[in-house]
Design a protein around this motif. Structure first.
Motif, PDB file in Angstrom:
ATOM      1  N   LEU A   1     -16.512   8.056  24.643  1.00 38.69           N
ATOM      2  CA  LEU A   1     -15.559   6.994  24.955  1.00 38.69           C
ATOM      3  C   LEU A   1     -15.272   6.116  23.742  1.00 38.69           C
ATOM      4  CD1 LEU A   1     -17.052   5.932  28.422  1.00 38.69           C
ATOM      5  CD2 LEU A   1     -14.968   7.280  28.062  1.00 38.69           C
ATOM      6  N   SER A   2     -16.310   5.749  23.016  1.00 40.06           N
ATOM      7  CA  SER A   2     -16.127   4.870  21.850  1.00 40.06           C
ATOM      8  C   SER A   2     -15.394   5.588  20.723  1.00 40.06           C
ATOM      9  CB  SER A   2     -17.471   4.330  21.361  1.00 40.06           C
ATOM     10  OG  SER A   2     -18.332   5.371  20.945  1.00 40.06           O
ATOM     11  N   LYS A   3     -15.581   6.898  20.629  1.00 38.99           N
ATOM     12  CA  LYS A   3     -14.856   7.671  19.622  1.00 38.99           C
ATOM     13  C   LYS A   3     -13.350   7.574  19.859  1.00 38.99           C
ATOM     14  CE  LYS A   3     -14.422  12.339  17.674  1.00 38.99           C
ATOM     15  NZ  LYS A   3     -14.973  13.705  17.645  1.00 38.99           N
ATOM     16  N   MET A   4     -12.930   7.786  21.099  1.00 41.04           N
ATOM     17  CA  MET A   4     -11.508   7.672  21.404  1.00 41.04           C
ATOM     18  C   MET A   4     -11.057   6.218  21.364  1.00 41.04           C
ATOM     19  SD  MET A   4      -8.868   9.535  21.912  1.00 41.04           S
ATOM     20  CE  MET A   4      -7.192   9.452  22.558  1.00 41.04           C
TER      21      MET A   4
ATOM     22  N   ALA B   1      -7.941  -1.376  29.422  1.00 47.32           N
ATOM     23  CA  ALA B   1      -7.756  -2.637  30.142  1.00 47.32           C
ATOM     24  C   ALA B   1      -7.605  -3.799  29.164  1.00 47.32           C
ATOM     25  CB  ALA B   1      -8.938  -2.884  31.082  1.00 47.32           C
ATOM     26  N   THR B   2      -8.422  -3.801  28.125  1.00 45.51           N
ATOM     27  CA  THR B   2      -8.333  -4.855  27.107  1.00 45.51           C
ATOM     28  C   THR B   2      -6.962  -4.849  26.448  1.00 45.51           C
ATOM     29  OG1 THR B   2     -10.705  -4.697  26.686  1.00 45.51           O
ATOM     30  CG2 THR B   2      -9.375  -5.738  24.983  1.00 45.51           C
TER      31      THR B   2
ATOM     32  N   ARG C   1     -13.922  -6.503  21.742  1.00 41.16           N
ATOM     33  CA  ARG C   1     -13.613  -6.617  23.171  1.00 41.16           C
ATOM     34  C   ARG C   1     -13.379  -5.245  23.791  1.00 41.16           C
ATOM     35  NH1 ARG C   1      -8.811  -9.386  23.917  1.00 41.16           N
ATOM     36  NH2 ARG C   1      -8.300  -9.701  21.728  1.00 41.16           N
ATOM     37  N   MET C   2     -12.720  -4.372  23.053  1.00 44.83           N
ATOM     38  CA  MET C   2     -12.527  -3.006  23.543  1.00 44.83           C
ATOM     39  C   MET C   2     -13.857  -2.276  23.679  1.00 44.83           C
ATOM     40  SD  MET C   2      -9.084  -1.875  21.382  1.00 44.83           S
ATOM     41  CE  MET C   2      -9.157  -0.147  21.931  1.00 44.83           C
ATOM     42  N   MET C   3     -14.743  -2.460  22.714  1.00 47.66           N
ATOM     43  CA  MET C   3     -16.037  -1.784  22.753  1.00 47.66           C
ATOM     44  C   MET C   3     -16.912  -2.299  23.899  1.00 47.66           C
ATOM     45  SD  MET C   3     -16.150   0.651  20.591  1.00 47.66           S
ATOM     46  CE  MET C   3     -14.417   1.024  20.333  1.00 47.66           C
ATOM     47  N   SER C   4     -16.788  -3.569  24.223  1.00 46.92           N
ATOM     48  CA  SER C   4     -17.515  -4.125  25.363  1.00 46.92           C
ATOM     49  C   SER C   4     -17.036  -3.483  26.663  1.00 46.92           C
ATOM     50  CB  SER C   4     -17.324  -5.642  25.422  1.00 46.92           C
ATOM     51  OG  SER C   4     -17.973  -6.194  26.551  1.00 46.92           O
TER      52      SER C   4
ATOM     53  N   CYS D   1     -17.887   0.824  30.922  1.00 47.06           N
ATOM     54  CA  CYS D   1     -17.475   2.085  31.533  1.00 47.06           C
ATOM     55  C   CYS D   1     -18.583   3.130  31.424  1.00 47.06           C
ATOM     56  CB  CYS D   1     -16.196   2.601  30.874  1.00 47.06           C
ATOM     57  SG  CYS D   1     -15.634   4.191  31.542  1.00 47.06           S
ATOM     58  N   SER D   2     -19.242   3.178  30.279  1.00 44.55           N
ATOM     59  CA  SER D   2     -20.300   4.176  30.085  1.00 44.55           C
ATOM     60  C   SER D   2     -21.467   3.961  31.040  1.00 44.55           C
ATOM     61  CB  SER D   2     -20.790   4.159  28.628  1.00 44.55           C
ATOM     62  OG  SER D   2     -21.567   3.019  28.333  1.00 44.55           O
TER      63      SER D   2
END
Length: 257
Positions: free
Chosen positions: A83-86, A146-147, A227-230, A235-236
């Motif tokens: 998820l974080s890669k994308m 969402a962010t 914020r996106m990574m949070s 999600c993970s």
């Protein structure tokens, strides 16, 4: 196989086309790698005026992550790595130095809507369906969608799309501000959208980059990436739960019927 096909339909305008039409242009690991390399290859071109993202074929812009590939990821750690890669790639798309256009030639679901959200403008073919359907699989948006959506839409409009997890037609999505222009099926989709893009840009790439940098700098100052990574981490955590794996199994069994 090239899963991301690059072309230049207009001078100074690059198009990246998701090229897995038999899989509704779903994203897998190879697609991620090719998209990342493509963005890196063009972002510093001094004559670049705009970037287009679209899908191959007439059925799909992008149906999101390849569920058969990613269903193999079971743990929170495995999910977060993917998820974080994308998410990093979509952050690069969100903060790309020139205007970006998502041309929704077909259905855009789940992660497909997140890719479209990362773009500045979304133009869609009449009658196409879109939807942040991740909630139906007992997870949230997993690539930072969402962010990003909350940066683009009014709060209540964004949350309606996210909370409901419904598929809706682009005509309704236009009324919510998610789609900027719907193209009639009587018109040639790409001819109309290319003309729209051409007419919406001044000739000097330096002017275009200067304007885009105003918003990009604001996003960086407000910690958009963090914020996106949070969001992606949250999600993970949901990804690892039995509810998600059961929902995916049910979804895959329905597709086989």
């Amino acid at each position: 196989m090239q899963k991301i096909v690059m072309s230049e339909p207009m001078l100074g305008v690059i198009e990246l086309r998701l090229n897995r039409p038999d899989k509704y242009n779903a994203i897998d690991f190879e697609s991620m790698d090719q998209l990342k390399l493509s963005l890196e290859a063009i972002k510093d071109r001094k004559d670049l005026k705009a970037l287009i993202i679209t899908g191959e074929g007439e059925k799909a812009f992008c149906s999101g992550g390849d569920i058969k590939v990613f269903h193999a990821l079971k743990t929170q750690k495995e999910a977060y790595q993917m998820l974080s890669k994308m998410g990093d790639i979509l952050y690069e798309l969100m903060t790309f130095p020139v205007p970006t256009y998502a041309l929704l030639n077909g259905v855009a679901l789940g992660g497909g809507c997140e890719i479209a959200t990362a773009c500045d403008f979304r133009l869609a073919k009449q009658g196409v369906s879109v939807g942040f359907i991740q909630g139906q699989l007992a997870i949230t948006t997993g690539w930072g969608g969402a962010t990003m959506l909350l940066e683009k839409l009014r709060y209540d409009q964004a949350m309606y799309l996210l909370y409901s997890a419904n598929k809706i037609l682009v005509e309704e999505a236009e009324s919510l501000g998610f789609i900027h222009k719907v193209i009639s099926t009587e018109d040639d989709f790409y001819s109309v959208t290319y003309k729209f893009i051409e007419n919406s840009l001044v000739t000097d790439p330096n002017v275009i980059r200067a304007y885009k940098s105003i918003k990009v700098n604001q996003w960086k100052q407000t910690g958009l990436h963090n914020r996106m990574m949070s969001e992606i981490y949250n999600c993970s955590v949901l990804w690892e739960l039995d509810e998600h794996h059961q929902a995916v199994a049910n979804f895959m069994s329905r597709k086989k019927e």
